[in-house]
Design a protein around this motif. Sequence first.
Motif, PDB file in Angstrom:
ATOM      1  N   CYS A  20      -6.432 -16.416  -9.534  1.00 54.35           N
ATOM      2  CA  CYS A  20      -7.465 -15.636 -10.301  1.00 54.35           C
ATOM      3  C   CYS A  20      -7.355 -16.036 -11.960  1.00 54.35           C
ATOM      4  O   CYS A  20      -5.522 -15.580 -12.327  1.00 54.35           O
ATOM      5  CB  CYS A  20      -7.233 -14.492 -10.136  1.00 54.35           C
ATOM      6  SG  CYS A  20      -8.496 -13.766 -11.687  1.00 54.35           S
ATOM      7  N   SER A  27      -7.555 -16.228  -5.989  1.00 53.66           N
ATOM      8  CA  SER A  27      -8.934 -15.880  -6.312  1.00 53.66           C
ATOM      9  C   SER A  27      -9.604 -15.917  -4.551  1.00 53.66           C
ATOM     10  O   SER A  27      -9.290 -16.115  -3.946  1.00 53.66           O
ATOM     11  CB  SER A  27      -9.423 -17.387  -6.875  1.00 53.66           C
ATOM     12  OG  SER A  27      -8.786 -18.264  -5.841  1.00 53.66           O
ATOM     13  N   LEU A  52     -12.176 -16.247  -9.645  1.00 53.99           N
ATOM     14  CA  LEU A  52     -11.640 -14.815  -9.789  1.00 53.99           C
ATOM     15  C   LEU A  52     -10.867 -13.911  -9.020  1.00 53.99           C
ATOM     16  O   LEU A  52     -11.589 -13.972  -7.483  1.00 53.99           O
ATOM     17  CB  LEU A  52     -12.607 -14.232 -10.467  1.00 53.99           C
ATOM     18  CG  LEU A  52     -12.973 -14.426 -12.033  1.00 53.99           C
ATOM     19  CD1 LEU A  52     -14.719 -13.800 -12.698  1.00 53.99           C
ATOM     20  CD2 LEU A  52     -11.747 -14.411 -12.676  1.00 53.99           C
ATOM     21  N   CYS A  56     -11.988  -8.538 -10.681  1.00 51.25           N
ATOM     22  CA  CYS A  56     -11.874  -9.236 -12.326  1.00 51.25           C
ATOM     23  C   CYS A  56     -13.372  -9.484 -12.239  1.00 51.25           C
ATOM     24  O   CYS A  56     -13.645  -9.854 -13.377  1.00 51.25           O
ATOM     25  CB  CYS A  56     -11.239 -10.415 -12.611  1.00 51.25           C
ATOM     26  SG  CYS A  56      -9.072  -9.303 -13.013  1.00 51.25           S
TER      27      CYS A  56
END
Length: 84
Positions: A20, A27, A52, A56
């Motif tokens: 991320c 991610s 991400l 997030c």
Amino acid sequence: MNPNDFKVRAEIHKIYGYRCIVCREPSTEINEIEPRGRSKENIQDVKNRVPLCRSCHEKYHSGGVTEAKIQEMKERRAEFLISI
């Protein structure tokens, strides 16, 4: 989702080391910095897509995507790429 999109998504994860760009956790999502509803030109632009984590990604979209959030995401992308 077409097969080519899976390939592009995998490449984006690979470029960023499967991390991320905000918190550096693994991610799980690919985010469009500038939402496709605002700019059809950026839909296929890999510079507009970043990895991400789920947390997030949810924070980015929480309360809507503002110009300030777009700018911050662009800055985080640049900082992340410089760091790797």
